[in-house]
Write a protein that holds these residues in place. Structure first.
Motif, PDB file in Angstrom:
ATOM      1  N   GLU A  54       3.644 -33.141   6.092  1.00  0.00           N
ATOM      2  CA  GLU A  54       2.775 -32.406   6.733  1.00  0.00           C
ATOM      3  C   GLU A  54       2.544 -31.078   6.370  1.00  0.00           C
ATOM      4  O   GLU A  54       1.697 -30.456   6.031  1.00  0.00           O
ATOM      5  CB  GLU A  54       2.435 -32.596   8.201  1.00  0.00           C
ATOM      6  CG  GLU A  54       1.845 -33.790   8.606  1.00  0.00           C
ATOM      7  CD  GLU A  54       0.437 -34.115   8.333  1.00  0.00           C
ATOM      8  OE1 GLU A  54      -0.368 -33.103   8.187  1.00  0.00           O
ATOM      9  OE2 GLU A  54       0.170 -35.360   8.126  1.00  0.00           O
ATOM     10  N   CYS A  57       1.256 -29.949   3.119  1.00  0.00           N
ATOM     11  CA  CYS A  57      -0.098 -29.961   2.688  1.00  0.00           C
ATOM     12  C   CYS A  57      -0.668 -28.746   2.522  1.00  0.00           C
ATOM     13  O   CYS A  57      -1.561 -28.705   1.693  1.00  0.00           O
ATOM     14  CB  CYS A  57      -0.897 -30.673   3.877  1.00  0.00           C
ATOM     15  SG  CYS A  57      -0.666 -32.429   4.435  1.00  0.00           S
ATOM     16  N   PRO A  85       0.742 -38.134   4.467  1.00  0.00           N
ATOM     17  CA  PRO A  85      -0.046 -37.212   5.574  1.00  0.00           C
ATOM     18  C   PRO A  85      -1.534 -37.224   5.334  1.00  0.00           C
ATOM     19  O   PRO A  85      -2.132 -37.681   4.285  1.00  0.00           O
ATOM     20  CB  PRO A  85       0.532 -35.774   5.192  1.00  0.00           C
ATOM     21  CG  PRO A  85       0.964 -36.164   3.856  1.00  0.00           C
ATOM     22  CD  PRO A  85       1.294 -37.234   3.660  1.00  0.00           C
TER      23      PRO A  85
END
Length: 93
Positions: A54, A57, A85
């Motif tokens: 995550e 990202c 994610p």
């Protein structure tokens, strides 16, 4: 995560990013670049599973400028059995 791996090609210094040592990201580079990349190996999958994906990202939109296909990065994440994610879920494989 993968963007940092591309930067390591020119940088010898390692930093900790998204819960992993950035030098370890190079273990996944073959599986996310090129036209027909090989599947990720066990070393790459260990890196993927240890990473806070995550967190990675925020780097997703820079991947293609380093020759990394975001869809291939998604496939590596899935192949390694890690949770994909939200920022990668809409990408086609």
């Amino acid at each position: 995560m993968v963007l940092t791996a591309a930067m390591l090609v020119t940088e010898a210094m390692s930093i900790s990013l998204c819960n992993i040592n950035t030098n370890d990201l190079e273990k996944c580079r073959p599986a996310v670049a090129g036209r027909n990349p090989p599947p990720p190996g066990p070393d790459c999958c260990a890196v993927v599973k240890a990473a806070n994906i995550e967190c990675g990202c925020k780097y997703k939109f820079y991947l293609s400028s380093y020759g990394i296909n975001p869809s291939k990065a998604k496939a590596v994440i899935a192949s390694c059995g890690a949770r994909i994610p939200s920022c990668f879920r809409r990408l086609k494989n």
